[in-house]
Enzyme design. Structure first.
Site, PDB file in Angstrom:
ATOM      1  N   HIS A  75     -18.823   4.186 -13.763  1.00 35.87           N
ATOM      2  CA  HIS A  75     -17.850   3.388 -13.167  1.00 35.87           C
ATOM      3  C   HIS A  75     -17.647   3.796 -11.788  1.00 35.87           C
ATOM      4  O   HIS A  75     -17.323   2.787 -10.951  1.00 35.87           O
ATOM      5  CB  HIS A  75     -16.798   3.619 -14.218  1.00 35.87           C
ATOM      6  CG  HIS A  75     -16.304   2.688 -15.087  1.00 35.87           C
ATOM      7  ND1 HIS A  75     -15.180   2.330 -15.861  1.00 35.87           N
ATOM      8  CD2 HIS A  75     -17.365   1.750 -15.655  1.00 35.87           C
ATOM      9  CE1 HIS A  75     -15.310   1.430 -16.627  1.00 35.87           C
ATOM     10  NE2 HIS A  75     -16.932   1.071 -16.655  1.00 35.87           N
ATOM     11  N   GLU A 131     -15.722  -7.122 -12.719  1.00 32.18           N
ATOM     12  CA  GLU A 131     -15.723  -5.770 -13.046  1.00 32.18           C
ATOM     13  C   GLU A 131     -16.704  -5.074 -12.743  1.00 32.18           C
ATOM     14  O   GLU A 131     -18.018  -5.509 -13.055  1.00 32.18           O
ATOM     15  CB  GLU A 131     -15.196  -5.692 -14.506  1.00 32.18           C
ATOM     16  CG  GLU A 131     -15.165  -3.886 -14.976  1.00 32.18           C
ATOM     17  CD  GLU A 131     -14.492  -3.952 -16.324  1.00 32.18           C
ATOM     18  OE1 GLU A 131     -13.997  -4.782 -16.718  1.00 32.18           O
ATOM     19  OE2 GLU A 131     -15.044  -2.737 -16.507  1.00 32.18           O
ATOM     20  N   ASP A 185     -15.712 -22.009 -22.757  1.00 35.89           N
ATOM     21  CA  ASP A 185     -14.139 -21.900 -22.946  1.00 35.89           C
ATOM     22  C   ASP A 185     -13.966 -20.334 -23.213  1.00 35.89           C
ATOM     23  O   ASP A 185     -14.056 -19.972 -24.644  1.00 35.89           O
ATOM     24  CB  ASP A 185     -13.580 -22.754 -23.847  1.00 35.89           C
ATOM     25  CG  ASP A 185     -12.075 -22.618 -24.039  1.00 35.89           C
ATOM     26  OD1 ASP A 185     -11.459 -21.614 -23.683  1.00 35.89           O
ATOM     27  OD2 ASP A 185     -11.504 -23.448 -24.451  1.00 35.89           O
ATOM     28  N   LYS A 191     -13.535  -4.596 -26.371  1.00 30.49           N
ATOM     29  CA  LYS A 191     -13.213  -5.035 -25.034  1.00 30.49           C
ATOM     30  C   LYS A 191     -14.706  -5.242 -24.300  1.00 30.49           C
ATOM     31  O   LYS A 191     -15.063  -5.868 -23.421  1.00 30.49           O
ATOM     32  CB  LYS A 191     -11.959  -4.441 -24.347  1.00 30.49           C
ATOM     33  CG  LYS A 191     -11.764  -4.929 -22.811  1.00 30.49           C
ATOM     34  CD  LYS A 191     -12.490  -4.366 -21.857  1.00 30.49           C
ATOM     35  CE  LYS A 191     -12.033  -4.898 -20.601  1.00 30.49           C
ATOM     36  NZ  LYS A 191     -12.705  -4.221 -19.223  1.00 30.49           N
TER      37      LYS A 191
HETATM   38  C1  MEV Z   1     -14.483  -0.959 -19.531  1.00 34.57           C
HETATM   39  O1  MEV Z   1     -14.309  -2.362 -19.290  1.00 34.57           O
HETATM   40  C2  MEV Z   1     -15.088  -1.000 -21.202  1.00 34.57           C
HETATM   41  C3  MEV Z   1     -15.190   0.249 -21.830  1.00 34.57           C
HETATM   42  O2  MEV Z   1     -13.893   0.793 -21.756  1.00 34.57           O
HETATM   43  C4  MEV Z   1     -15.811  -0.098 -23.224  1.00 34.57           C
HETATM   44  C5  MEV Z   1     -15.686   1.230 -24.290  1.00 34.57           C
HETATM   45  O3  MEV Z   1     -14.716   1.922 -24.023  1.00 34.57           O
HETATM   46  O4  MEV Z   1     -16.442   1.086 -25.264  1.00 34.57           O
HETATM   47  C6  MEV Z   1     -16.244   1.106 -21.185  1.00 34.57           C
END
Ligand code: MEV
Length: 440
Positions: free
Chosen positions: A393, A85, A296, A280
């Site tokens: 991003h 990513e 792992d 995430k």
């Molecule tokens: C993207 O990989 C992760 C985010 O969505 C985490 C979040 O929203 O806190 C930017």
């Protein structure tokens, strides 16, 4: 129409590839050359990778990046991260630098206990089973000595074994619930071998336990397996600073940023839809280091998300507060990691990553990985509560779009410069490439 095949695993690598390309691909030569371009010319290295799993046909590359300037307990680290990513390593590096100027990350390993269970069925008197367990427990431990003696020499081993009655949930269901200390090893093989030995002893010795009826003696072992849920293999990572020092961005005052940040974390604490995305983001950092260090990541993921639900509803792993003018952001997270055994001694890039981290113990690696997660979470929340996530991003995504269009080095340089002052979107990049190319 696809075909099935018998004895696939016994074919040579090239015969496996022949079968795959002939069965699934219209252009067999193209498919073969895509697979083969990832083979390593160093045959020994290729063989090592071939033998990690069954039916290897090629290697699957992920970038290995590094995020420097992590100050953790007053020691500086450059953290290796294996991830595809585009924004993750950049975000980690930015967060590291940010906190380096504010005292860095503080971490503590709270506990390192791992768990394994023998699941079995018994339909006799529960009291007699308890008596049998108390009688046999020392032998469960002594019969496992050939497996545990080396680990014990180093200070680890079996911590305890309990009998757990689960008959309220399933008729006749009990467990031997065992806890272990596996030191620098992830310990999966160690724990599973101990459990299988417990099961053997437990079943065999029941046959001669006088207080059992003939029927009681017939204990049925269902399975013996470690648990990836390790809520007592726990590490804490934390950052803090004066609220007034929190913003280095002229567009948002420190106090407003601190309040919005704490609010964003509170939302993730109570709202599962947000908590999953929030966590995430934490796992972006954690998985990348876990992969780079040969651990792992499926086990880590499974455990972390179970832990995030420990109070009955899925919630944020991290927390934030403002008290007496001090902003504190922290996380307690279960991480069962190893720095010896498994891939750690085999994969050259894993060895390199561990050396880059000054050959950490498993405890130190728990601290480093937790910090990578907290840093990632900080970076995400910082963008989300200030500029919005897309700015960063899309800047990182720019390179992916340029590569899709096979931009040359000069084209890349020109367009990266151009997009310093323009909003990146897929269509804007496509237009800019076309425009540039039409001029040349
Ligand atoms: C993207 O990989 C992760 C985010 O969505 C985490 C979040 O929203 O806190 C930017």
């Amino acid at each position: 129409m696809s075909k099935s095949i018998a004895g696939f695993s016994k074919l040579s690598k090239s015969k496996k590839i022949d079968w795959i390309v002939e069965t699934y691909f219209s252009n067999t030569e193209d498919a073969k050359s895509v697979l083969k371009q990832y083979w390593n010319s160093n045959e020994k290295l290729q063989q090592l990778h071939d033998e990690f799993i069954e039916n290897t046909i090629t290697n699957y590359y992920l970038p290995l990046g590094v995020a420097p300037n992590f100050l953790i307990n007053n020691k500086i680290y450059t953290i290796p991260m294996a991830i595809e990513e585009s924004s993750v390593v950049a975000a980690a590096s930015k967060a590291a630098k940010f906190w380096m100027d504010r005292g860095g990350f503080k971490t503590t390993v709270i506990s390192t206990t791992k768990i394994g269970q023998v699941h079995f069925m018994y339909h006799g008197n529960p009291e007699t089973l308890k008596n049998y367990f108390n009688y046999i427990k020392p032998q469960l431990i002594s019969d496992a000595k050939p497996i545990t003696k080396n680990m014990e020499k180093r200070g680890g081993g079996i911590l305890d074994i309990e009998l757990r009655d689960k008959t309220n949930a399933i008729e006749g269901y009990y467990q031997l619930h065992a806890s272990f200390e596996t030191l620098d090893a992830m310990g999966a093989n160690f724990i599973n071998s101990c459990l299988e030995q417990f099961a053997k002893t437990f079943k065999n010795e029941a046959l001669t336990f006088d207080a059992f009826t003939d029927e009681d003696k017939n204990i049925q072992i269902i399975m013996s397996i470690l648990s990836n849920y390790v809520p007592e293999c726990l590490v804490r990572a934390e950052v803090s600073c004066k609220v007034e020092d929190l913003s280095d961005d002229a567009s948002i005052p420190s106090e407003e940023f601190a309040n919005k940040f704490v609010q964003a974390v509170k939302i993730a604490e109570i709202e599962p839809y947000r908590a999953v995305t929030h966590n995430k983001g934490i796992m972006n950092g954690i998985d990348a280091v876990v992969l780079a260090t040969g651990n792992d990541f499926r086990a880590i993921e499974a455990c972390v998300h179970a832990y995030a639900s420990k109070n009955g509803s899925y919630s944020s792993l991290s927390h934030a507060k403002i008290e007496n003018g001090i902003f504190t952001f922290w996380m307690e997270i279960p991480l069962a990691l190893g720095t010896v055994g498994g891939l750690t001694g085999l994969h050259p890039l894993v060895k390199l990553s561990l050396e880059l981290l000054h050959h950490p113990s498993a405890k130190e690696l728990m601290e480093i990985v937790a910090v990578a997660g907290l840093a990632q979470n900080f970076a995400a929340l910082r963008s989300l509560t200030t500029t919005g996530i897309q700015q960063g991003h899309m800047k990182m995504h720019l390179m992916n779009i340029l590569n899709q269009f096979e931009a040359t080095t000069t084209e890349k340089e020109t367009l990266i410069e151009y997009f310093k002052n323009h909003i990146v979107s897929h269509s804007a990049v496509v237009d800019a490439i076309k425009n540039l190319r039409s001029k040349n």
